[in-house]
Enzyme design. Structure first.
Site, PDB file in Angstrom:
ATOM      1  CE  LYS A 134      -0.644   0.443   5.024  1.00 38.28           C
ATOM      2  NZ  LYS A 134      -1.649   0.555   6.108  1.00 38.28           N
ATOM      3  N   GLY A 186       9.120  -1.051   2.661  1.00 38.46           N
ATOM      4  CA  GLY A 186       8.431  -1.036   3.945  1.00 38.46           C
ATOM      5  C   GLY A 186       8.909   0.047   4.891  1.00 38.46           C
ATOM      6  CB  CYS A 231      13.074  -1.630   7.362  1.00 40.01           C
ATOM      7  SG  CYS A 231      14.872  -1.726   7.379  1.00 40.01           S
ATOM      8  CE  LYS A 280      20.047   1.936  12.141  1.00 38.52           C
ATOM      9  NZ  LYS A 280      18.719   2.316  12.622  1.00 38.52           N
ATOM     10  N   GLY A 292      -4.129  -4.963   0.889  1.00 39.50           N
ATOM     11  CA  GLY A 292      -4.636  -6.325   0.747  1.00 39.50           C
ATOM     12  C   GLY A 292      -5.432  -6.787   1.958  1.00 39.50           C
ATOM     13  N   GLY A 296      13.697   4.341  26.402  1.00 37.39           N
ATOM     14  CA  GLY A 296      15.135   4.166  26.258  1.00 37.39           C
ATOM     15  C   GLY A 296      15.504   2.882  25.551  1.00 37.39           C
ATOM     16  CD  GLU A 327      13.098   2.076  29.379  1.00 39.02           C
ATOM     17  OE1 GLU A 327      12.310   1.248  29.885  1.00 39.02           O
ATOM     18  OE2 GLU A 327      12.998   2.486  28.197  1.00 39.02           O
ATOM     19  CG  HIS A 349      48.194  -5.857  15.646  1.00 40.07           C
ATOM     20  ND1 HIS A 349      47.508  -5.471  16.774  1.00 40.07           N
ATOM     21  CD2 HIS A 349      49.334  -5.115  15.614  1.00 40.07           C
ATOM     22  CE1 HIS A 349      48.213  -4.548  17.410  1.00 40.07           C
ATOM     23  NE2 HIS A 349      49.326  -4.320  16.721  1.00 40.07           N
TER      24      HIS A 349
END
Length: 471
Positions: A42, A47, A49, A58, A121, A188, A210, A450
């Site tokens: 729709k 979606g 996300c 992000k 739907g 939180g 929180e 390393h």
């Protein structure tokens, strides 16, 4: 025919309702397996996300981190004069990123010959979906299987009616171009923590409220404490064991009353962000008439993602926690492969990592130390702080640690908890370790380059075995 199927109606092997990270991935995998598949959406492909969650947030977090790093660049010998930001441009870029990826999902569906029908739907029967498209009326399609991937929406609280200006959810915050001087974030969890970091990095005074006794309820307590310490260092006020009591709105400001340890605290801010979790989008789908069982609005499924109606499957947020995009994608693949007869085993949610993308980042998988002990395991802990990592010190990212929760008898990794820079990328190594049923011996015996941020995982494994080198 006696099965109620209309031979003149378009018929598919699978109808997917919802084109989020669960739905579109499931549809593509179904097409790869030779199933004639159609997707109903729709809104826009990708979606919540992609359009209103993971991806644009992000992008904002990346901008916030960049700005924060530039503010602290002098300690690296880099001087920046006249540093400022344009938050409207920050928002604009995040929307451009989301738009680009939404088009990418459309391309992927076309590439795999999966038609996309725009509309809402609803299940008319166990094999029929009615699709309503604004301005175009309705159409119907039939299929052997129906997969529901409609996701979730932001929850709100009584008395905190969202107006999009002074009272926001994450949805409004992702398009709000005005950076407030002060904001109170109710909640939180992951969303609240990420937005707290974004606002704080751009100079906003932030208070996080929180109700539970720690940030990120459910994560290992040591991780939560480390995050709270890092946030307080940034000037973020953290009120745990506290809850929203009341709010009063005035032009340009809101007055909040917060209940904390039996006392009432008052905070003044320009805006309030409500981040108290998400609610399933299961209403109006016609589920009850088909005998699809729900619990608190979430669709109940078995390990193969099948509902109590044998032709209907449900994946992602709609079937309950974990409410994670990558969990939805995995469930989509599992559901399709199971219904196609290509798979027997369901989803092992203990192998799915959960990530929080504030700085420092948080990434967790498996059992916490407390959970492992409650389950009767005799555990040993392997822990390594980033402040003992050469790369972390050189990069200026010394906050946090890697913590491995290990079964003492066999060396199995029961859980991994990482807080620090790059944690959300580092957790993938533990995912592979757990998938291969490797132990601390295999991790410790794997040569890590390393200097890198990945070395602390090896060092934590060594410490779990009592043979640590660098701490």
């Amino acid at each position: 025919r006696t099965d109620g199927v209309d031979d003149n109606m378009e018929r598919y092997d699978l109808v997917v309702i919802g084109a989020g990270p669960g739905g579109y991935v499931a549809a593509i995998r179904a097409a790869q397996l030779g199933l004639k598949t159609v997707v109903v959406e729709k809104d826009r492909p990708g979606g919540v996300c992609l359009n209103w969650g993971c991806i644009p947030s992000k992008a904002l977090l990346t901008s916030a981190e960049l700005y924060e790093n530039l503010k602290e660049s002098e300690r690296h010998g880099i001087k920046v004069n006249g540093l400022s930001f344009d938050y409207a441009q920050v928002i604009k870029r995040s929307r451009e990123v989301a738009d680009r990826l939404a088009k990418g999902v459309e391309f992927l569906l076309k590439k795999n010959r999966v038609p996309l029908i725009a509309g809402t739907g609803r299940l008319e029967s166990k094999n029929r979906v009615v699709i309503e498209t604004p301005g175009k009326g309705t159409q119907q399609v039939e299929a052997d299987r129906i997969l529901i991937a409609t996701g979730s929406k932001e929850r709100t609280l009584p008395g905190l009616e969202v107006d999009g200006k002074q009272i926001l959810t994450s949805y409004e915050a992702l398009v709000d171009t005005e950076m407030p001087d002060a904001i109170v974030i109710i909640g939180g969890g992951a969303v609240g923590v990420e937005f707290a970091y974004i606002y704080s990095a751009f100079g906003c005074r932030v208070t996080v409220v929180e109700m539970e006794k720690q940030l990120l309820p459910g994560v290992d307590i040591e991780v939560a404490r480390e995050l709270e310490k890092a946030f307080k260092k940034k000037g973020i006020e953290v009120l745990t064991g506290a809850k929203y009591h009341s709010v009063e709105k005035f032009p340009g400001r809101v007055e909040l009353v917060i209940e904390s340890e039996g006392d009432l605290k008052r905070r003044t801010a320009n805006k309030v962000l409500v981040a108290v979790g998400r609610a399933p989008l299961s209403a109006g789908l016609g589920l009850e008439a088909l005998g699809v069982e729900l619990h608190r609005g979430y669709i109940k499924v078995d390990e193969r993602m099948r509902t109590t109606c044998d032709t209907v499957y449900a994946i992602g947020d709609i079937n309950g926690p974990p409410l994670l995009a990558h969990a939805a994608s995995e469930e989509g693949i599992v559901a399709v492969e199971c219904l196609a007869g290509k798979r027997e085993k369901g989803v092992d949610h203990s192998h799915i990592p959960a990530c929080v993308y504030a700085q420092p980042e948080v990434a967790v998988m498996g059992l916490t130390e407390e959970q492992a002990r409650e389950k009767g395991y005799e555990v040993k802990i392997g822990k390594f702080p980033f402040l003992a990592s050469g790369k972390a010190i050189a990069a200026g990212h010394e906050e946090g640690f890697v913590k491995l929760v290990v079964d003492k008898e066999y060396g199995e990794i029961l859980g991994c908890h990482i807080i620090g820079h790059g944690a959300t990328d580092l957790i993938a190594e533990i995912g592979l370790v757990r998938a291969l049923e490797a132990t601390t011996t295999e991790i410790a015996g794997t040569v890590h380059p390393h200097p890198t941020m990945s070395e602390p995982i090896m060092e934590a494994a060594l410490n779990a075995e009592g043979r640590g080198i660098n701490f």
